[in-house]
Design a protein around this motif. Sequence first.
Motif, PDB file in Angstrom:
ATOM      1  N   SER A 131       0.825  -1.209   0.000  1.00 44.36           N
ATOM      2  CA  SER A 131       0.000   0.000   0.000  1.00 44.36           C
ATOM      3  C   SER A 131       0.859   1.259   0.000  1.00 44.36           C
ATOM      4  N   THR A 132       1.997   1.234   0.708  1.00 48.93           N
ATOM      5  CA  THR A 132       2.905   2.378   0.718  1.00 48.93           C
ATOM      6  C   THR A 132       3.437   2.645  -0.691  1.00 48.93           C
ATOM      7  N   PHE A 133       3.901   1.601  -1.344  1.00 44.46           N
ATOM      8  CA  PHE A 133       4.417   1.729  -2.702  1.00 44.46           C
ATOM      9  C   PHE A 133       3.356   2.303  -3.638  1.00 44.46           C
ATOM     10  N   LEU A 134       2.138   1.790  -3.561  1.00 48.15           N
ATOM     11  CA  LEU A 134       1.080   2.233  -4.464  1.00 48.15           C
ATOM     12  C   LEU A 134       0.724   3.699  -4.240  1.00 48.15           C
ATOM     13  N   PHE A 135       0.653   4.112  -2.978  1.00 46.95           N
ATOM     14  CA  PHE A 135       0.326   5.500  -2.678  1.00 46.95           C
ATOM     15  C   PHE A 135       1.405   6.432  -3.218  1.00 46.95           C
ATOM     16  N   TYR A 136       2.667   6.097  -2.959  1.00 52.77           N
ATOM     17  CA  TYR A 136       3.752   6.945  -3.426  1.00 52.77           C
ATOM     18  C   TYR A 136       3.837   6.957  -4.953  1.00 52.77           C
ATOM     19  N   GLN A 137       3.590   5.805  -5.581  1.00 53.11           N
ATOM     20  CA  GLN A 137       3.621   5.766  -7.038  1.00 53.11           C
ATOM     21  C   GLN A 137       2.493   6.621  -7.617  1.00 53.11           C
ATOM     22  N   ALA A 138       1.315   6.568  -6.995  1.00 51.53           N
ATOM     23  CA  ALA A 138       0.206   7.405  -7.457  1.00 51.53           C
ATOM     24  C   ALA A 138       0.555   8.878  -7.325  1.00 51.53           C
ATOM     25  N   MET A 139       1.186   9.257  -6.210  1.00 58.10           N
ATOM     26  CA  MET A 139       1.594  10.653  -6.041  1.00 58.10           C
ATOM     27  C   MET A 139       2.562  11.071  -7.144  1.00 58.10           C
TER      28      MET A 139
ATOM     29  N   GLY B  62      -1.956   0.784   7.546  1.00 61.85           N
ATOM     30  CA  GLY B  62      -0.635   1.188   7.984  1.00 61.85           C
ATOM     31  C   GLY B  62       0.347   0.041   8.147  1.00 61.85           C
ATOM     32  N   PRO B  63       1.619   0.268   7.756  1.00 61.21           N
ATOM     33  CA  PRO B  63       2.631  -0.783   7.828  1.00 61.21           C
ATOM     34  C   PRO B  63       3.506  -0.731   9.077  1.00 61.21           C
ATOM     35  N   ILE B  64       3.288   0.247   9.962  1.00 63.79           N
ATOM     36  CA  ILE B  64       4.251   0.497  11.032  1.00 63.79           C
ATOM     37  C   ILE B  64       3.971  -0.322  12.280  1.00 63.79           C
ATOM     38  N   ALA B  65       2.753  -0.251  12.790  1.00 60.87           N
ATOM     39  CA  ALA B  65       2.432  -0.866  14.087  1.00 60.87           C
ATOM     40  C   ALA B  65       1.328  -1.908  13.931  1.00 60.87           C
ATOM     41  N   THR B  66       1.496  -3.024  14.605  1.00 66.38           N
ATOM     42  CA  THR B  66       0.471  -4.074  14.627  1.00 66.38           C
ATOM     43  C   THR B  66      -0.671  -3.650  15.534  1.00 66.38           C
ATOM     44  N   ASP B  67      -1.893  -3.831  15.067  1.00 62.47           N
ATOM     45  CA  ASP B  67      -3.069  -3.601  15.911  1.00 62.47           C
ATOM     46  C   ASP B  67      -3.789  -4.927  16.085  1.00 62.47           C
ATOM     47  N   ILE B  68      -4.625  -5.008  17.109  1.00 62.46           N
ATOM     48  CA  ILE B  68      -5.319  -6.257  17.436  1.00 62.46           C
ATOM     49  C   ILE B  68      -6.803  -5.985  17.533  1.00 62.46           C
ATOM     50  N   SER B  69      -7.619  -6.903  17.016  1.00 64.86           N
ATOM     51  CA  SER B  69      -9.062  -6.677  16.970  1.00 64.86           C
ATOM     52  C   SER B  69      -9.817  -7.965  17.281  1.00 64.86           C
ATOM     53  N   MET B  70     -11.033  -7.785  17.791  1.00 61.21           N
ATOM     54  CA  MET B  70     -11.901  -8.895  18.187  1.00 61.21           C
ATOM     55  C   MET B  70     -13.083  -9.008  17.227  1.00 61.21           C
ATOM     56  N   PHE B  71     -13.446 -10.276  16.874  1.00 60.89           N
ATOM     57  CA  PHE B  71     -14.598 -10.556  16.027  1.00 60.89           C
ATOM     58  C   PHE B  71     -15.475 -11.591  16.724  1.00 60.89           C
ATOM     59  N   PRO B  72     -16.551 -11.159  17.383  1.00 59.40           N
ATOM     60  CA  PRO B  72     -17.442 -12.125  18.047  1.00 59.40           C
ATOM     61  C   PRO B  72     -17.996 -13.130  17.041  1.00 59.40           C
ATOM     62  N   LEU B  73     -18.062 -14.402  17.432  1.00 62.96           N
ATOM     63  CA  LEU B  73     -18.538 -15.447  16.528  1.00 62.96           C
ATOM     64  C   LEU B  73     -20.054 -15.535  16.574  1.00 62.96           C
ATOM     65  N   PRO B  74     -20.707 -15.608  15.419  1.00 62.78           N
ATOM     66  CA  PRO B  74     -22.171 -15.665  15.368  1.00 62.78           C
ATOM     67  C   PRO B  74     -22.683 -17.102  15.386  1.00 62.78           C
ATOM     68  N   ASN B  75     -23.952 -17.274  15.764  1.00 64.52           N
ATOM     69  CA  ASN B  75     -24.670 -18.546  15.597  1.00 64.52           C
ATOM     70  C   ASN B  75     -23.890 -19.768  16.098  1.00 64.52           C
ATOM     71  N   LEU B  76     -23.437 -19.719  17.328  1.00 66.24           N
ATOM     72  CA  LEU B  76     -22.589 -20.796  17.830  1.00 66.24           C
ATOM     73  C   LEU B  76     -23.295 -22.145  17.848  1.00 66.24           C
ATOM     74  N   GLU B  77     -24.629 -22.153  17.962  1.00 69.56           N
ATOM     75  CA  GLU B  77     -25.335 -23.429  18.007  1.00 69.56           C
ATOM     76  C   GLU B  77     -25.218 -24.192  16.695  1.00 69.56           C
ATOM     77  N   HIS B  78     -24.826 -23.486  15.621  1.00 65.17           N
ATOM     78  CA  HIS B  78     -24.686 -24.149  14.318  1.00 65.17           C
ATOM     79  C   HIS B  78     -23.237 -24.453  13.975  1.00 65.17           C
ATOM     80  N   LEU B  79     -22.321 -24.214  14.888  1.00 68.09           N
ATOM     81  CA  LEU B  79     -20.911 -24.454  14.608  1.00 68.09           C
ATOM     82  C   LEU B  79     -20.501 -25.814  15.149  1.00 68.09           C
ATOM     83  N   PRO B  80     -19.525 -26.457  14.494  1.00 70.00           N
ATOM     84  CA  PRO B  80     -19.075 -27.758  14.975  1.00 70.00           C
ATOM     85  C   PRO B  80     -18.367 -27.629  16.313  1.00 70.00           C
ATOM     86  N   GLY B  81     -18.383 -28.677  17.090  1.00 70.65           N
ATOM     87  CA  GLY B  81     -17.732 -28.630  18.396  1.00 70.65           C
ATOM     88  C   GLY B  81     -16.227 -28.681  18.311  1.00 70.65           C
ATOM     89  N   ASP B  82     -15.669 -29.614  17.522  1.00 75.30           N
ATOM     90  CA  ASP B  82     -14.221 -29.783  17.496  1.00 75.30           C
ATOM     91  C   ASP B  82     -13.837 -30.607  16.261  1.00 75.30           C
TER      92      ASP B  82
END
Length: 525
Positions: free
Chosen positions: A299-307, A363-383
């Motif tokens: 993404s950095t390369f593409l932005f700079y090339q576009a500029m 951004g390429p500099i710092a790692t960020d962390i995010s949460m994604f709650p899982l939907p419809n657990l009753e329809h997901l396999p156990g293991d």
Amino acid sequence: MNEKAFARGVLAVFCFGLIVAGGCLPLLPKTTWEPQLHAVEEIRADPGPFPTLVHLHSGEVAALERWSSHHRNEVLTGWGTLYDVRRSAVRTGEFRISFDSIALVETRTPRVTRPPGLTGLVTWSTLTGALTIVCVADPKACFGSCPTFYAYDGEQDRLQAEGFSSSIARVLEARDVDALYHLRPESRRVVIRMTNEALETHAVRFARLTVVPRPPGGRVIATQEDRFLGVAGFVEPKSCSSAEGDCVDLVRAMDERERSSPADSFDLASRETIELEFAAPHGDNSLGLVLAARHTFVSTFLFYQAMGYFGSKGGEWLAALERGGEEAASAAMGMAEELGDIELWIASEDGEWVSVGSYDEAGPIATDISMFPLPNLEHLPGDPLRVKIRLAKGSWRINYVALARLAGEAQPIVLEPTAVEYNGTEDAAAQEALLDPEQHLITYPGDEYALIYVLPEKPEALEFFLDSKGYYYEWMRAEWLQDEDPTMASLVLLDPARALRVLAPAFKLAEPKMERLFWESRFGR
């Protein structure tokens, strides 16, 4: 006409003018003068003495050689030439232009490395000499990506966040919440260093510290919608497979190791898939998927090339975005849209893949962390519980993937800086700018501010997040101007998918050295 069609129209008009005009409006020699972009409010307060391009909401441009503000700062008066949307001269003479009809004002001033005062945002400054020695080796690998934030990790100050990386213009100003996952306060007084280490001008509206009480023995992770969810425990993946083979050891911990891949040689938007398996926690009906990642340098390369392709027409492009508003600005980010987010899927009990969400931290500099709650657990396999990650090949570094046992939503506490220091001296004006929602703190290359916060009791039981808002402008490098190409600039805007195919070979040539050159070119480091 709907908003998307209008946005495309704005870009099409800009591209048409870019190709047909073939050059900039002749004000002054490029080798001596450089463009600066100003908000209308700045010009009302201080018109300034320099020759000016006045970009109107209609798409016309007035090139004024003399100008001033009159009638209670409601009318701009000047002498010059008016150009239509095709950049053909319409008439020359005296003009009275209502400020309400102005999108942006672009002045031309003598080239400087840092503009005097804090009134003008230098957006397309041409820099040469020692400032860009490292960038000369590969101008598309220069360090950049908005404000960077450092905080103490128990041993040293550590780069932990970058703010509003996608906000490359005023019209794209945005809020960004980043986890300070490794912050370890030594007392109730916390110092976060905000730096400008790139050849950029940053406009920071606020930089707040959000603190959230942790559940006993657990952590707090934010969602992409900035909700804060408590985590009672994490489950590491049993397996991770991708095109290169086993990747489980690279994604099991928030450490220095990351899973990434080389970009495709023919299409930078080409997709790849990673599959993981987890031992699903028994008896838990509230689970989330945790992902920590950051961009590579595609993404950095593409932005700079576009500029580089826009070159001396950068002010025209930004004015076109301002005229079209947020919809047009988003449409102009077409290559980023084609690269896409990290898509997350989970297998249901019948083998169908169910979408969990997508990770879009820029951004390429710092790692960020995010949460994604899982939907419809009753329809997901156990293991085992199977997860699929789909992403553009070579565009992302994945640091950590885990299942999380959720412990409910947590309530954040927002803290403003109690003091701000610049070069070790208290800066009341900088603090006022960060506290006033109508102001921005403007920073330039090499600037560093210490933001000081006072924490609630028991800081060891808190999770920390940096909440920032603002935008920034990249400074044009002299080396980039050699790439000015109206046809390629139009391709980037109007056919981004094809542009990613055209640019793939060029990126592959730069890819092996981008990591080293990017970090070596930090300003003041």
